[in-house]
Design an enzyme around this catalytic site. Structure first.
Site, PDB file in Angstrom:
ATOM      1  N   GLY A  21       0.922  -1.265  -0.041  1.00 21.66           N
ATOM      2  CA  GLY A  21      -0.239   0.088  -0.025  1.00 21.66           C
ATOM      3  C   GLY A  21       0.870   1.251   0.088  1.00 21.66           C
ATOM      4  CB  CYS A  58       5.413  -4.542  -0.047  1.00 19.04           C
ATOM      5  SG  CYS A  58       6.111  -2.620  -0.649  1.00 19.04           S
ATOM      6  CE1 TYR A  59       1.903   0.874   5.752  1.00 18.76           C
ATOM      7  CE2 TYR A  59       0.178  -0.523   5.415  1.00 18.76           C
ATOM      8  CZ  TYR A  59       0.813   0.605   6.288  1.00 18.76           C
ATOM      9  OH  TYR A  59       0.191   1.115   7.268  1.00 18.76           O
ATOM     10  CG  HIS A  96       4.987  -6.406  -4.885  1.00 15.58           C
ATOM     11  ND1 HIS A  96       3.939  -6.008  -4.013  1.00 15.58           N
ATOM     12  CD2 HIS A  96       5.872  -5.208  -4.759  1.00 15.58           C
ATOM     13  CE1 HIS A  96       3.738  -4.821  -3.567  1.00 15.58           C
ATOM     14  NE2 HIS A  96       5.075  -4.352  -3.910  1.00 15.58           N
ATOM     15  CD  GLU A 141       1.892  -8.863  -5.080  1.00 19.44           C
ATOM     16  OE1 GLU A 141       2.658  -9.796  -4.460  1.00 19.44           O
ATOM     17  OE2 GLU A 141       1.599  -7.737  -4.794  1.00 19.44           O
ATOM     18  CG  ASP A 180     -19.455  -9.770 -16.841  1.00 20.75           C
ATOM     19  OD1 ASP A 180     -18.771 -10.521 -17.296  1.00 20.75           O
ATOM     20  OD2 ASP A 180     -19.432  -8.597 -16.613  1.00 20.75           O
ATOM     21  CE  LYS A 219     -15.502 -10.061 -18.469  1.00 16.77           C
ATOM     22  NZ  LYS A 219     -16.440  -9.067 -18.366  1.00 16.77           N
TER      23      LYS A 219
END
Ligand code: XMP
Length: 516
Positions: free
Chosen positions: A58, A85-86, A172, A174, A230, A372
């Site tokens: 963040g 991280c944060y 990170h 991810e 959707d 999605k």
């Protein structure tokens, strides 16, 4: 659903990567949810008993006034924690470590060296590249922690307290740029949290069908089908669950792409044999749009007319108690995110939002836990054709916002025909799936041209093609010149009334994807 699945809870401190963390975890077949910082309490952990907790990155600094910090007792709840991280800095700060502004901001790729090759780093290469983006660092880890990885600039690239199962990463895991990121996250999920990885779309479908049947009982459900991914997947799922208790309403507003209505009729009416009501409203929409040139006014009128049409049709269905919508998880997160995350600023386009109030319908949103790509997978399993699942997004107000100036039948014809040629040529070049959107826009100007020996004075079509991950930002697509040439030639030769084609090379921001 939380009671049945193993769950990882992600606390969103506002990182642009929070949704990416969630998607990585889901790809490992573990269900996860994102919550805003103020919802994280030890009482919540006791109640929902997640298998693990991830504290996201963040923009804040732990010493900043009002910085969101996790309550200290959550670290005593026996739930494994991974701070990123944060999230790592916040954990270290709360547990008595020190965090300070690094002499040098670290941004981009950095080589990481692992010092403790167990736990989070089991089977991870000793030296690999990771993605960093931070100003603050943990200088002294809290008591009980060891430094498990380093980079050149960061002493504590990773910290760990294996006894309490608390872990922190400055980089990170991810993002795709972190070479060993996938393995590290899997080590956390499976090795440390003990997840089994049983979240699949097949199990999702079975459970959701049961849940829909329980909720709906004998009542009737109405769904506004737009032809987009959707609402199509929501329709197929509800149809599988309650068959004839579902009625789908498709409003043909006359502002659709070429072939769109017939594809909806083919897929849902004929193939799935759904109770599909097609409302022929093109004339009424056009009448409402006559003389209107202001983009917001167009949107407003189209939205109002849509509700009117939908309502009129829905009232004809007996025993309707529910309104189904294809709301997805990112929409849900957007509306709950509270702490400065990217989600807070996202504009959403709700076409069916606030629908028929006086009908007092309850909402059914069977896709509200899915991303999605998961929705597409569900659609595939339910037998929806690939073309529908991968069709480019299309705005609710349709071609009306791609006609600058007044919307008339003739101008609709030009933009629709041009658009169909853009799509065909993009598909022919094998680029359709690589682009977020590619379409034609009719400009409100005429230019001079020459065709044969004749001087012409006709319309201009702008071609827009963009790449994007989420429509929040977008880059103009660097289409091969041959593809652009074919698009231009075909439009000018085949679309009557057009003598010039231009290519839009603006990115978003500062431009938007649509022109209106
Ligand atoms: P902009 O033009 O804001 O568009 O960059 C971002 C994405 O949203 C789509 N869009 C809409 N979708 N109703 C919708 O359902 C709308 O009114 C609307 N306006 C824009 C646009 O096509 C792009 O994918």
């Amino acid at each position: 659903m939380d009671g049945q699945h193993e769950l990882i809870l992600i606390v969103d401190y506002g990182s642009q990567y929070t949704q990416l963390i969630a998607r990585r975890i889901r790809e490992s077949r573990v269900f996860c949810r994102i919550v805003p910082p103020q919802e994280l309490t030890s009482a919540l952990l006791r109640e929902i008993r997640p298998k693990g907790l991830v504290l996201s990155g963040g923009p804040a600094s732990v010493y900043q006034q009002g910085a969101p910090l996790p309550p200290v007792d959550i670290f005593e709840a026996g739930v494994p924690v991974l701070g990123i991280c944060y999230g790592m800095q916040a954990m270290a700060h709360r547990l008595g470590g020190t965090v300070s502004r690094a002499a040098k901001r670290e941004y981009g790729k950095a080589p990481v060296r692992v010092r403790e090759a167990d736990g989070l780093f089991k089977d991870v290469k000793t030296d690999s590249v990771s993605w960093m983006s931070h100003g603050d660092s943990v200088v002294t880890p809290p008591a009980g922690f060891v430094v498990s990885a380093k980079t050149t600039n960061t002493v504590s690239a990773a910290i760990a307290d294996p006894k309490r199962r608390l872990y922190g990463l400055q980089f990170h895991p991810e993002v795709a740029h972190t070479e060993e990121g996938g393995k590290i996250l899997k080590n956390f999920l499976f090795g440390i949290c003990g997840c089994a990885g049983e979240w699949t779309m097949t199990s999702f479908i079975d459970e959701t069908i049961e849940a829909i049947r329980r909720r709906v009982g004998q009542a009737h459900v109405v769904l506004g089908l737009s032809g987009g991914v959707d609402s199509s997947v929501a329709a197929a799922l509800l149809h599988r669950a309650i068959a004839k208790q579902l009625t789908c309403i498709f409003v043909d507003n006359g502002l659709l792409r070429q072939g769109e209505r017939s594809q909806v009729e083919e897929t849902f009416g004929r193939h799935f044999q759904m109770d599909l009501r097609v409302v022929d409203a093109a004339e009424r929409f056009l009448a409402r749009l006559a003389g209107v040139t202001d983009p917001e006014e167009k949107r407003k009128r189209i939205g109002e007319q849509f509700i009117r049409e939908f309502e009129a049709e829905a009232k004809r269905i007996p025993r309707v108690k529910f309104l189904a919508q294809g709301t997805l998880y990112p929409d849900v997160i957007e509306s709950v995110s509270a702490w400065g995350g990217p989600s807070a600023t996202i504009k959403t386009h709700h076409n069916v939002g606030g629908l028929p109030k006086e009908m007092r319908l309850s909402l059914v949103e069977p896709l509200r836990d899915l991303f999605k790509d998961e929705v597409r997978e569900v659609g595939r399993l339910l037998g929806i054709p690939e073309e529908v699942l991968h069709r480019h997004p299309f705005p609710g107000p349709g071609l009306a916002v791609r006609i600058l100036g007044e919307v008339t039948e003739e101008r609709l014809r030009m933009v629709r025909e041009a658009d169909a040629r853009v799509e065909e040529e993009i598909r022919r070049a094998g680029l359709y799936r690589k682009l977020w959107q590619a379409f034609a826009v009719l400009l409100p100007v005429k230019t001079v041209g020459v065709m044969g020996d004749e001087r012409t004075y006709e319309h201009v079509i702008a071609v827009r093609a963009v790449t994007s991950l989420d429509a929040m930002t977008a880059d103009w697509a660097k289409l091969p010149p041959e593809a652009l040439e074919r698009i231009a030639n075909r439009i000018i030769n085949e679309v009557k009334g057009v003598n010039r084609v231009v290519y839009d090379i603006s990115s978003k921001p500062p431009a938007t994807i649509e022109w209106e």
